[in-house]
Design a protein around this motif. Structure first.
Motif, PDB file in Angstrom:
ATOM      1  N   CYS A  12      41.911  26.188  45.205  1.00  0.00           N
ATOM      2  CA  CYS A  12      42.705  27.400  44.946  1.00  0.00           C
ATOM      3  C   CYS A  12      43.183  27.497  43.496  1.00  0.00           C
ATOM      4  O   CYS A  12      44.109  28.242  43.198  1.00  0.00           O
ATOM      5  N   ASP A  13      42.574  26.763  42.597  1.00  0.00           N
ATOM      6  CA  ASP A  13      42.952  26.804  41.181  1.00  0.00           C
ATOM      7  C   ASP A  13      42.128  27.837  40.414  1.00  0.00           C
ATOM      8  O   ASP A  13      41.801  27.642  39.249  1.00  0.00           O
ATOM      9  N   CYS A  14      41.803  28.936  41.068  1.00  0.00           N
ATOM     10  CA  CYS A  14      40.943  29.963  40.454  1.00  0.00           C
ATOM     11  C   CYS A  14      41.536  30.542  39.183  1.00  0.00           C
ATOM     12  O   CYS A  14      40.810  30.955  38.290  1.00  0.00           O
ATOM     13  N   PHE A  32      34.264  36.807  42.294  1.00  0.00           N
ATOM     14  CA  PHE A  32      34.726  37.819  43.241  1.00  0.00           C
ATOM     15  C   PHE A  32      34.002  39.155  43.079  1.00  0.00           C
ATOM     16  O   PHE A  32      33.733  39.834  44.067  1.00  0.00           O
ATOM     17  N   PHE A  33      33.678  39.555  41.850  1.00  0.00           N
ATOM     18  CA  PHE A  33      33.122  40.882  41.638  1.00  0.00           C
ATOM     19  C   PHE A  33      31.599  40.922  41.491  1.00  0.00           C
ATOM     20  O   PHE A  33      30.977  41.939  41.778  1.00  0.00           O
ATOM     21  N   LEU A  34      31.013  39.821  41.022  1.00  0.00           N
ATOM     22  CA  LEU A  34      29.563  39.790  40.849  1.00  0.00           C
ATOM     23  C   LEU A  34      28.876  38.920  41.899  1.00  0.00           C
ATOM     24  O   LEU A  34      27.644  38.879  41.950  1.00  0.00           O
ATOM     25  N   GLY A  35      29.664  38.191  42.674  1.00  0.00           N
ATOM     26  CA  GLY A  35      29.180  37.411  43.811  1.00  0.00           C
ATOM     27  C   GLY A  35      27.890  36.667  43.616  1.00  0.00           C
ATOM     28  O   GLY A  35      27.794  35.757  42.811  1.00  0.00           O
ATOM     29  N   ASP A  52      32.717  20.569  53.207  1.00  0.00           N
ATOM     30  CA  ASP A  52      31.971  21.486  52.352  1.00  0.00           C
ATOM     31  C   ASP A  52      31.584  22.746  53.113  1.00  0.00           C
ATOM     32  O   ASP A  52      31.699  23.862  52.592  1.00  0.00           O
ATOM     33  N   CYS A  53      31.152  22.585  54.342  1.00  0.00           N
ATOM     34  CA  CYS A  53      30.752  23.719  55.166  1.00  0.00           C
ATOM     35  C   CYS A  53      31.929  24.664  55.412  1.00  0.00           C
ATOM     36  O   CYS A  53      31.788  25.887  55.316  1.00  0.00           O
ATOM     37  N   CYS A  67      35.777  30.459  52.319  1.00  0.00           N
ATOM     38  CA  CYS A  67      36.191  30.972  51.012  1.00  0.00           C
ATOM     39  C   CYS A  67      35.111  30.708  49.971  1.00  0.00           C
ATOM     40  O   CYS A  67      35.289  29.897  49.053  1.00  0.00           O
ATOM     41  N   LEU A  68      33.993  31.379  50.123  1.00  0.00           N
ATOM     42  CA  LEU A  68      32.864  31.183  49.217  1.00  0.00           C
ATOM     43  C   LEU A  68      33.221  31.458  47.755  1.00  0.00           C
ATOM     44  O   LEU A  68      32.890  30.650  46.889  1.00  0.00           O
ATOM     45  N   PRO A  69      33.919  32.561  47.432  1.00  0.00           N
ATOM     46  CA  PRO A  69      34.219  32.796  46.005  1.00  0.00           C
ATOM     47  C   PRO A  69      35.045  31.666  45.373  1.00  0.00           C
ATOM     48  O   PRO A  69      34.738  31.225  44.265  1.00  0.00           O
ATOM     49  N   CYS A  70      36.060  31.181  46.076  1.00  0.00           N
ATOM     50  CA  CYS A  70      36.882  30.085  45.532  1.00  0.00           C
ATOM     51  C   CYS A  70      36.074  28.799  45.408  1.00  0.00           C
ATOM     52  O   CYS A  70      36.237  28.037  44.450  1.00  0.00           O
TER      53      CYS A  70
END
Length: 151
Positions: free
Chosen positions: A58-60, A71-74, A120-121, A127-130
């Motif tokens: 969560c240190d994004c 988050f925006f270009l995925g 990992d799974c 939370c794939l983006p994080c």
């Protein structure tokens, strides 16, 4: 000494027979015929240092660039990360089932970061983006070179 204590001591005697009681030391010998000196150094095996991820999941906010790209270009950004790891960009883009999980596991194993495939799974699933931001920060920390055309 009673019989039961004597029996216990005899039972444990073979275990103590080969116990190391002294640290290895350097041995030096000097032959009589020559003025040469031979030194044998016996080294103890070094313990490996176990380290974790350089940043948390969560240190994004530490790296707003990777956060925004994630988050925006995925999947386009994830394709760049896969390419940066030496993988085909299709792995990160999502064309390969389980590709994002494979990327995380591969980096973790390559750099001996402790964890489990189950962890990992869960990270990739929920939370794939994080997770991908964390992967990008880890690659930055480890000195992976950026690829041309990537975010």
């Amino acid at each position: 000494m009673n019989q039961s204590m004597a029996a216990k001591q005899m039972a444990y005697a073979p275990l103590n027979e080969h116990a190391v009681t002294e640290q290895p030391m350097a041995m030096t010998t000097q032959p009589m015929a020559m003025n040469t000196q031979t030194t044998v150094i016996i080294n103890q095996p070094q313990s490996t240092i176990i380290r974790g991820w350089h940043s948390g999941i969560c240190d994004c906010c530490q790296d707003m660039k990777s956060c925004c790209c994630s988050f925006f270009l995925g999947h386009c950004y994830y394709a760049c990360l896969a390419s940066r790891m030496g993988e085909d960009c299709c792995v990160g883009f999502g064309c390969v089932p389980g590709g994002h999980l494979a990327m995380r596991v591969a980096l973790r194993h390559k750099h001996e970061i402790p964890g489990t495939i189950c962890d990992d799974c869960c990270m990739v699933t929920y939370c794939l983006p994080c997770t991908m931001c964390q992967l990008a920060r880890e690659m930055d920390q480890l000195g992976y070179p950026p690829k041309d055309g990537c975010c």
